[in-house]
Every structure is written in structure tokens, then in C-alpha cells.
Design a protein around this motif. Sequence first.
Motif, PDB file in Angstrom:
ATOM      1  N   ILE B  23      26.648  16.811  53.104  1.00 37.49           N
ATOM      2  CA  ILE B  23      25.285  16.493  52.636  1.00 37.49           C
ATOM      3  C   ILE B  23      24.473  17.772  52.451  1.00 37.49           C
ATOM      4  O   ILE B  23      23.783  17.955  51.441  1.00 37.49           O
ATOM      5  N   GLY B  24      24.569  18.670  53.429  1.00 36.76           N
ATOM      6  CA  GLY B  24      23.795  19.919  53.366  1.00 36.76           C
ATOM      7  C   GLY B  24      24.122  20.717  52.115  1.00 36.76           C
ATOM      8  O   GLY B  24      23.216  21.135  51.374  1.00 36.76           O
ATOM      9  N   TYR B  25      25.415  20.895  51.872  1.00 32.68           N
ATOM     10  CA  TYR B  25      25.823  21.677  50.692  1.00 32.68           C
ATOM     11  C   TYR B  25      25.397  20.977  49.401  1.00 32.68           C
ATOM     12  O   TYR B  25      24.952  21.624  48.445  1.00 32.68           O
ATOM     13  N   SER B  26      25.500  19.652  49.407  1.00 30.02           N
ATOM     14  CA  SER B  26      25.097  18.891  48.213  1.00 30.02           C
ATOM     15  C   SER B  26      23.599  19.053  47.948  1.00 30.02           C
ATOM     16  O   SER B  26      23.165  19.177  46.799  1.00 30.02           O
ATOM     17  N   ILE B  27      22.809  19.056  49.039  1.00 29.13           N
ATOM     18  CA  ILE B  27      21.351  19.176  48.852  1.00 29.13           C
ATOM     19  C   ILE B  27      20.997  20.559  48.294  1.00 29.13           C
ATOM     20  O   ILE B  27      20.142  20.678  47.408  1.00 29.13           O
ATOM     21  N   VAL B  28      21.670  21.591  48.825  1.00 32.90           N
ATOM     22  CA  VAL B  28      21.415  22.949  48.301  1.00 32.90           C
ATOM     23  C   VAL B  28      21.715  22.968  46.800  1.00 32.90           C
ATOM     24  O   VAL B  28      20.920  23.482  45.992  1.00 32.90           O
ATOM     25  N   PHE B  29      22.836  22.380  46.444  1.00 35.69           N
ATOM     26  CA  PHE B  29      23.207  22.326  45.023  1.00 35.69           C
ATOM     27  C   PHE B  29      22.186  21.522  44.239  1.00 35.69           C
ATOM     28  O   PHE B  29      21.746  21.934  43.154  1.00 35.69           O
ATOM     29  N   ALA B  30      21.805  20.371  44.810  1.00 40.97           N
ATOM     30  CA  ALA B  30      20.867  19.480  44.103  1.00 40.97           C
ATOM     31  C   ALA B  30      19.559  20.210  43.818  1.00 40.97           C
ATOM     32  O   ALA B  30      19.006  20.119  42.699  1.00 40.97           O
ATOM     33  N   ALA B  31      19.057  20.957  44.818  1.00 42.14           N
ATOM     34  CA  ALA B  31      17.779  21.659  44.638  1.00 42.14           C
ATOM     35  C   ALA B  31      17.882  22.668  43.497  1.00 42.14           C
ATOM     36  O   ALA B  31      16.992  22.729  42.622  1.00 42.14           O
ATOM     37  N   LEU B  32      18.967  23.420  43.475  1.00 44.63           N
ATOM     38  CA  LEU B  32      19.078  24.456  42.442  1.00 44.63           C
ATOM     39  C   LEU B  32      19.470  23.871  41.080  1.00 44.63           C
ATOM     40  O   LEU B  32      19.050  24.389  40.039  1.00 44.63           O
TER      41      LEU B  32
END
Lengths: 448, 121
Positions: B23-32
Motif C-alpha cells: 500500500i505504501g509504495y502504491s500511494i507514493v506512486f499514486a501521488a506522483l
Amino acid sequence: MKRISILILIILSLISFSSQAENYQANSQLHEVQDTVLKKNEVDKSIKATSQETANSSINSAEKGVNRFISFTGFKNVTYSHIIMILVGLFFIFLAIKFDYEPLLLIPIGMGIIIGNIPFYQGEGINIQLGIYQQGSVMYYLYQGVVKGIYPPLIFLGIGAMTDFSSLISNPRLMLLGAAAQVGIFITFLGALYLGFNPAEAGSIGIIGGADGPTAIFLSSKLANGLHGTKNLIGPIAIAAYSYMALVPVIQPPIMKLLTSKKERLIRMKPPRSVSRFEKIMFPLIGLLLTGFISPSSLPLLGMLFFGNLLKESTVTKRLAETAKNSLIDIVTIILGLTVGASTQADVFLTSTSMLIFILGAISFMIATAGGVLFAKVMNLFLNKENKINPLVGAAGVSAVPDSARVVQTEGLKEDPTNHLLMHAMAPNVAGVIGSAVAAGILLSFLM
Amino acid sequence: MTLNILNIGFSNIGIEDIILVIIGYSIVFAALVALFYVFNFIPKIINVIVRNKLRRQGKHITENTDLSVTGEVNAAISTALFLYFNEIHDKESNVITIKRVSRRYSPWSSKIYGLRNFRKP
């Protein structure tokens, strides 16, 4: 005649009496004098004895003072660990001066390490208000800015006021490289868990892979601060993060070469277009709103970063921008570097845990670099020939600004002296700053 | 696979940790990725607005769709302007060390208080 003889007898008796009386008086006076002399002698003796005692006691107290002084000196309290840490501090200063590795960070940190590891007397229950961990000392109060996470947002304000996001705005797809490189954070998080750290500590260690000193300090001050059953890992994490940031020119090039072919390293990228003032002003505003809503925990860092950038790009707050990017960031860097260095007091720092953190940090950096490079190669599979990305640029996805971008430029020039990649590399570099701050916010909200 | 002494092992990694990582990595990706889409879209909006504005003013719209100038060209232009405005040497006086004073009279240079005054009767 009889009367005369009687008179003579009386006179003689009187004379004899008076002489006797005189004798007696003289004798008594003599006795008095003798007594006085005796008394005086006694007093003298007692004074002598007293003065001898006083002398003895003053010698004793002086001896005690000297002994105390000796027990307080560094020579008396020094241990091997102190000497090792002082040598580490000197090595940092040497690296900064001789090789110009992040001198603005390594000199304050190196000096801080030396200051923090000058040995001094530390008895149980005795607080002489000297060390950074002793309440009331100057260093203790300066260190509170680290412990409470005050300095990192101020550093971010300065970074925001310094950073030009135009390369990122002109080629937004490079933002994805900044996201990809954050893989180092999450893999290291798992690695730290595997080695037996608890989740909060593991999150703090993982953020070293973000290659961002202030973010690492911010997160470790919240998660691994010695409270709630965690160890105090702020010092080791900060030192590891800053050390690896300084060692970017050593760590990254071998990985970049290993993962790319010569043909890929020669790719020329399309020059970035010019960016309008409107876009530059919109970037911090939209960036703040988007990232803030997605990960509110990262607001202290990203809020300040975008605020600083707006000060710069609005062009109407030149004075504030100048202060943020010069005086303010310089002051905070000095205090932050010094206190982080001083927090590495040998007895707290030189442990097996710190060694593990250093190993994990190095692995984290390598994974982050590899993540960026490999993702650039994956992106190239979907891009047409004109828009191909030089995979070296992916290595700048770790947010060590601007060192990793500089490394990309250097490595690109080694392959082709006319291929300048600096401006392209700055895009994933600043995206990495945003990415690592978002990752820190996520870890904070999950693990706090 | 747990080593008791060092507390090392995969058993330390729970399913919730794996979920956090994903989830954490996905959120970082989602934000950028969200930022990427926004800033990919903004130049297009600006182009449309500029074109409409020009059309309303009745100005000729060029066929050249690429309105942007590369950063290199901009750098060359700005360097030239900087040199022109800040480093002009042609009009300099060439007098670098000697400065002409505005108040020329001084008793030190006065003819009245010269040494020869004493010889006068």
C-alpha cells in the motif's frame, strides 16, 4: 631607751615584713609570668598543632580537588569507543576537506562527533550538564530541535526556496522515476524487520533509502525516539543517511554501469521545454494540495517544501525566499549537523544496532538506485524513439539533491562528452524529495 | 526459520507488514502519477486558452503547434542579455583607482597659506 629599742624592733620587723611582702609579690609576679609563658607556650603549641592540622586539611582538600579534576578530565574517562568515534569524526572532516564530499554537512557532523565524544565524568545520578543527553546542557537544548522534529521542516523550507522544479514540470513523466526509486525504503523496511527490529524502528531505518537526511531525522524522531518501547535510533539513522548522501559518488556509479548497456548510456534526451511563470506558481499549490490530501502525515515536510518554492516562484517575496534559502537554511544546517554529530556519544552510538543500521542503509541506497535505473528501462519499452529516457537518469530518483543528479551528469559525460544529462536528472531528483516525504508520511501514519 | 539468538527470521515479517509495503509504495506512486497527469494536462489547457484568446482578438493563428522554446535556447538568450546589461565595458572611464573629489578647495592646497607667505613684508 626601752621605747627606742621597741621602736627599732618594730621598724625592723616592718622592713622585714615589707621585704618579705615584696619578695612574695615578686614571687607571685614571677609565677604569673611563668604561668603566662607556660600558657603562651601551650597556646603556641595548640596554634602550631591547629595550623598543622589546617595545613594538612588544606593539602587534603587540594589533593581532593586535584583528584576530582583528574577524575573529570577526558584522559581519566577515555575509552576505546571514544577514541574510535573521535577518529570517525576526524575522518568525516578529512572526507569533506580532501574530497569535497558534502562539506556543508560533513564538517558540522564531524565536529559534532568530536564534541560529543570528548569523554567526561558520568556518575550515576550525577548531572553535570555537559553531554547532549544531560538535561540542562546547551547541547541538550539544541538537540531538542532534532528530537522534536523541528529542524527538518525548516530545512525543507530552504530546499523549496532553492529548488527549480522547471525540469520536472517540462517533462512530468520523469516524476515516475522519483517514485520508483522509493522501492529502497520499503525493501529495507522488510530487511530491518527480518533482522529483528520492531516495525517502528524498521520504518525509520527504511527511510535511509530515501537518501534524504532531514526526512530520515524527521521520521526517526517520531518513530524511533526511545519512547513507546523503541530504541533511540535518531543518531545512527541520521549519520547513516548523511554519510551515504555524501558517498553517492562512490555508491551509485558501479550500480548504474552494471544495470545499463553502453548503448543505453548514450541515449540523448529531448531538451526540456521552457516553463511559464504560471506553471511554476501552480506547481507548489497543486503539489501541496495533491500530496497533502493523499498523505497528510507528510505535511510538515511537504508543506514547508512547497511553501518555500512558492516564495521563490511568486517573485513577489524575494526577501523571504532569499532568507529561507540562505540564512535560515545555513543556521539550521549548522545546528542540525552539530547536534546530530554530537548525538553519536560512544556509549549510545557504538553498538551492534548501529552497525546493522549502517549495513541496511547501504543496501537501501543500492536498491533505490537500482530501482530508478530499472524503472527507466521499463519506461523505455513503452516510449517512442524520440522520447526515450537515458536510464542513468533513473539513478537520480533517490532524493540526494543535487548530488545524485551530478553523478548522472558525470557518468553521462564519461560515455559521451557532449551529452549533458544534468537538467534531465534534476527532475527525478526533486521528484525523489517529494516521493520520500510522501513515503515518510505513509510510514508515520501506519506505524505511529 | 528463526534464529533465536539474534531474533532473525522471516517470522518477524507479518502479513500486515507486507500489506503496508504494497500500500505504501502504491500511494507514493499514486501521488506522483497524479502530479504527472496534472502537469501533463496543464500545458494543453494553457495552449487552448491562449489560442482562444488570440482567436477572439482576431489574430492570426500560426500553424506551428509547438509554441515552446527549449531551455537551451532560453539559456543562450538570457546569457546574452545578462552580458549585455551587466558586463558592458565600452563606456567605462578606465580610471579605476583615482577618484575625483567633489570639494576641490582645502587649506592644504590653498595658495594663501603657502610657505612663501612668510617672506612677504
